[in-house]
Structures are given as C-alpha cells and as structure tokens.
Design a protein around this motif. Structure first.
Motif, PDB file in Angstrom:
ATOM      1  N   PRO A  12       0.817  -1.222   0.000  1.00 38.61           N
ATOM      2  CA  PRO A  12       0.000   0.000   0.000  1.00 38.61           C
ATOM      3  C   PRO A  12       0.853   1.276   0.000  1.00 38.61           C
ATOM      4  O   PRO A  12       0.511   2.254  -0.666  1.00 38.61           O
ATOM      5  N   GLU A  13       1.992   1.217   0.712  1.00 39.13           N
ATOM      6  CA  GLU A  13       2.890   2.382   0.781  1.00 39.13           C
ATOM      7  C   GLU A  13       3.355   2.785  -0.628  1.00 39.13           C
ATOM      8  O   GLU A  13       3.357   3.962  -0.998  1.00 39.13           O
ATOM      9  N   LYS A  27       1.857   1.970  -3.476  1.00 37.50           N
ATOM     10  CA  LYS A  27       0.692   2.443  -4.246  1.00 37.50           C
ATOM     11  C   LYS A  27       0.417   3.911  -3.937  1.00 37.50           C
ATOM     12  O   LYS A  27       0.090   4.703  -4.827  1.00 37.50           O
ATOM     13  N   LYS A  28       0.579   4.265  -2.662  1.00 38.72           N
ATOM     14  CA  LYS A  28       0.311   5.648  -2.234  1.00 38.72           C
ATOM     15  C   LYS A  28       1.327   6.592  -2.914  1.00 38.72           C
ATOM     16  O   LYS A  28       0.960   7.627  -3.472  1.00 38.72           O
ATOM     17  N   ALA A  34       0.467   7.085  -6.569  1.00 35.36           N
ATOM     18  CA  ALA A  34      -0.660   8.007  -6.775  1.00 35.36           C
ATOM     19  C   ALA A  34      -0.203   9.455  -6.544  1.00 35.36           C
ATOM     20  O   ALA A  34      -0.544  10.366  -7.320  1.00 35.36           O
ATOM     21  N   GLU A  35       0.607   9.658  -5.494  1.00 35.19           N
ATOM     22  CA  GLU A  35       1.090  11.022  -5.189  1.00 35.19           C
ATOM     23  C   GLU A  35       1.972  11.541  -6.331  1.00 35.19           C
ATOM     24  O   GLU A  35       1.879  12.691  -6.736  1.00 35.19           O
TER      25      GLU A  35
END
Ligand code: AMP
Length: 473
Positions: A415-416, A418-419, A422-423
């Motif tokens: 998830p880290e 993926k975040k 996206a950023e």
C-alpha cells in the motif's frame, strides 16, 4: 507423446496404460554431502515431466531411491568422525528439504536403500540360485557379466568394451570379469553391516534400485530416469540384475537420461567440489528462476551454468511476471480505448504449438519460447486489447506455468508504494516534475519501478530486487 528412449536410440510413443498407473523410477542422490544444482537439474526436469503427464490424464506412480549406504558415505563419515548412518540421515533430510523448497512435489515415494535390505538379499539369492552371481571369499558377492548376453545393450557397448568401466566399479583381482560388480560387500572393521545368512555386510550400489522397484512395481515397468552419467555402468547393471533374476525382458520400456549441468565445461559434482548447493543458490535466486533456467534447456542437452545465465533468467521471469501484472492492470482499468491489431497469432495457436512442443520429447525450451513469443507479440499494445483476448492470454500463460511446476506468484504492491505512485501522478499532472522524480526514486529504493503507460502509472517489481517467493521458503 513421443519420448527419446536411450535403449532404442529412437523416439517412441508413450502409451497411457489403461487400468493402472504409469510406473516411473528415477535414481536419487547418494547422501554424503549437500545436494547441488546439478541434482536440481535432473529432479526439476523429472518433476516437470511427471506434472505434465498428470495434466494429460496419466495416473503416475513415481518412486525415487535415496542411496544412504555406500562407500562414499563411509569415507566421508570417517573423515568427519561420524556414524555413516547419522551422516546419511543428515544429508537425506537436507535433500528432502531442498526438494520441497524447489516445489518438487510429484514424487510418490522416496525409498531409502537401508530400509530394503530384505528385498536386496532376496534378489541376490535368486541371482546366486540362477548362476548369475558368485562369491569372492572375504570380499563379497559379484554379478558375472559374462552370463548375461545382453550386457551393454543400453549403453550400446559390448561386454569387452565394458571393461573400461569408469565409475564406481568394484575392484578385486579375483573377479571373473573386470566389469563384474558387487551385489553384497562383506563388512570390514568399523563399517556398517547387516547380519545375514549371506554373511555380514551391506548392499552394492546397483542392487538397491532393482530390489526397490521389484517390490513396488514388479519385474517390469514403464520409465527409468537419471542423469546421463548413470547410463553406464549403473543402469546397465540394473538391467543385468533384474532381467537375469526374473527372466523377463525388457526390464524397463523407456530409459530417459538428463544432460549434465556444467560449470566451466565440467560436470558439477560433489567429488570435483565445484558445486553450488541448492540451499546457497536459493539465497540469491527464487525456485522459479532455477526452474526456468533448467527448463530453458532441452533435458538431454547440457546446461552451462553461470551467474550471467542465472541473472538473464531472473530478468526473463520478471518479464513474464510484469506482463501478467500489466494484464491485471489493464483488466481493472475502466474506460480504455480498444483497438484491433490484425495479423497476430490467436492464443489458441500458441496453445496448439505448445502441445506439439511438449508432446515431442518434452521440448520445454520450445514451449517456453512460445510463452515469450506470445508475450512479445502482445507487450507493446497490451493497453488496447479487448477483455476476452486478455483473459484467454492470461489463462494460457498462468496455466502453462502452473503445469510446468512454477509456483504462481501474484505481484503484491505494498500500500505504501501504491500511495507514492498516486502522489507522484498528481505531482506530474501539476507539472512538479522534480518532486515527482524524487518520489520515483523513493519507490525504486523500495524495489519497485513506475511505468507510465497509456492508461496510467503502473508499479512493477524491479528485476534486480532480490526477492524470494515467500511461501516457498
Ligand atoms: P549422485 O548423488 O551423484 O548419485 O546423483 C544423483 C542424481 O543426480 C543422478 O541421477 C545424477 O545423474 C544426477 N546428477 C548429479 N550431478 C549432476 C549434474 N551436474 N547435472 C545433472 N545431473 C546430475
């Protein structure tokens, strides 16, 4: 399916037995040291082959022996000041753990030679009774090759040529023929022994295999495999023993031999001490990489092992895994542009060509070439294909890999990561490119790469990120 038979020197049709399992025996290791990637070559191949047969609807009984009583074990135990049985036990356990780590699951039974001494004695007594064996007092019982007219039929040698036997031939000046081999060795001081009416001692090397297969398969069976070094004298001796004991021919219908895994042109072997243990290799490369490296060569051809080859294989596996990741990404993306690309081979054609390759003497390099051709053909425009095509392509790739014994590995993007992806995309859209690049580098440090695709940013694992397949280890 057609298989090359060392015995006839030709490709022969393998028929599916109607009311029984196909019986396969492959020679296992002599457990006086760790198993190396040369062993892995042979055992990964046979595992893949048996998996494929099962996929084709064969019922298979696959037995492998473990030579846990042998001169080499006794010597090594002496050097290490250990009990030979204890030493063999340690390396047997290690070997079985290696096999599990390599996802080798098709063996029905591992049979330790030391557990089959009654069967071994029974076979020796039959050979003595029929006049094929003789005793050398103070030494042991030997098989008389001159009594077996077919000696040499597998390795295509005559009995006379057999005199130049190269490996593990038991020496004794009192032998009737130089190629005669030991069936039972009387115990010398401090050596492991069984108390028997033939005299206290232990089995010779060749007899364990025929005693084990006679117990589980009877005097005749379908396929016998092993590395090419075993063709002579080991497999020749097995034929002599079993066909003489039972009077039935052929002992085995099809003989399959794997080529060597070489390092710097020489066979990787315990005795040459030029080996990389399976355990050590798995510290740097996943079991899937080793399987791909092995299957990238035809089983009868040698493999020249090098780190370069292992790294190239890692990259090829990464291409495969990334492509599956891309398909998933495309399938999850809504509102894509769909385009047609005429003139491409449909998935069905790849499936058919794959079946031809595997049915023709189990040509895995050709099968893998088809996998990579199908990826190459779809790679550039994967973003635009319609759903049905992508679903069948994914199914073809995944099911072929699973049939060949690869452990499926779903790329899991944390998830880290993926975040950050996206950023970074937001920063790019706002034209804050320096900050976006800094985030890309952060993602890289975590072992992932961002690919800016026509349908958005996609995170992929980097190929030089030394990951293992976690559920295998
Ligand atoms: P061993 O432990 O030497 O009795 O070998 C056990 C099995 O592994 C036999 O079928 C050998 O032929 C095979 N083997 C050993 N070394 C290699 C190698 N370098 N390449 C391929 N097969 C091998």
């Amino acid at each position: 399916m057609y298989l090359y038979n060392t015995l006839s020197g030709k490709e022969e049709l393998l028929k599916k037995p109607l009311f029984r399992s196909l019986k396969i025996f492959v020679c296992g290791p002599t457990t006086y040291d760790y198993s190396h990637i040369g062993h892995a070559r042979t055992y990964i191949f046979f595992d893949t082959f048996v998996r494929y047969l099962k996929h084709r609807g064969f019922r298979v009984k696959y037995i492998q022996n473990i030579t846990d009583v042998d001169d080499k074990i006794i010597e090594r135990a002496k050097d290490e000041k250990k009990d030979p049985a204890e030493l063999a036990g340690i390396f047997t356990k290690e070997h079985l753990r290696n096999m599990k780590d390599l996802n080798i699951e098709s063996v029905t039974k591992y049979a330790r030679a030391s557990a089959y001494v009654p069967q071994i004695l029974k076979q020796i007594k039959t050979l003595l009774k029929k006049g094929f064996a003789y005793q050398i007092p103070g030494d042991g019982y030997y098989f008389d090759v001159s009594k077996f007219g077919d000696y040499g039929k597998l390795s295509h040698r005559t009995t006379l040529e057999a005199e130049d036997a190269v490996s593990r031939i038991d020496e004794n000046l009192k032998k009737r023929n130089k190629a005669d081999f030991a069936l039972w060795k009387f115990a010398k001081l401090g050596e492991p022994k069984w108390k028997t009416d033939l005299g206290d001692g232990r089995p010779g090397w060749h007899i364990e295999d025929t005693a084990i297969t006679e117990k589980f398969f009877g005097p005749q069976y379908d396929i016998h495999g092993g590395g090419i070094d075993l063709k002579f004298p080991h497999h020749e001796a097995e034929i002599a023993q079993q066909e003489s004991a039972s009077g039935k021919k052929p002992f085995v219908k099809i003989w399959m031999h794997t080529g060597f895994l070489l390092v710097d042109g020489e066979k990787m072997s315990k005795s040459l001490k030029n080996f990389i243990t399976i355990g050590d290799l798995l510290k740097d490369y996943s079991p899937n990489i080793l399987r791909l490296l092995v299957l990238g060569h035809h089983y009868r051809s040698p493999i020249d092992y090098s780190e370069k080859l292992a790294n190239q294989t890692r990259a090829a596996l990464q291409t495969f895994e990334d492509f599956l990741g891309k398909i998933d990404f495309v399938l999850e993306t809504k509102n894509r542009t769909i385009k047609n690309f005429p003139g491409q081979k449909p998935v069905k054609v790849f499936e058919n060509l794959m079946a031809f390759a595997l049915e023709d003497d189990f040509n895995t390099p050709q099968a893998l070439a088809l996998i990579f051709e199908s990826i190459g053909q779809n790679q550039e425009n994967v973003w635009y294909y319609e759903k049905n095509h992508l679903v069948s392509l994914k199914k073809f790739l995944e099911s072929t890999f699973e049939t060949l014994g690869f452990k499926p590995k779903k790329p899991v993007i944390p998830p880290e990561v993926k975040k950050f992806v996206a950023e970074r995309e937001l920063l790019r859209q706002n034209k804050q490119f320096a900050l976006a690049d800094a985030l890309r580098n952060k993602i890289r440090v975590l072992g992932y790469e961002v690919e800016d695709t026509p349908i958005g940013p996609l995170a992929l694992e980097t190929s030089n990120h030394k990951h293992q397949t976690p559920n295998l280890l």
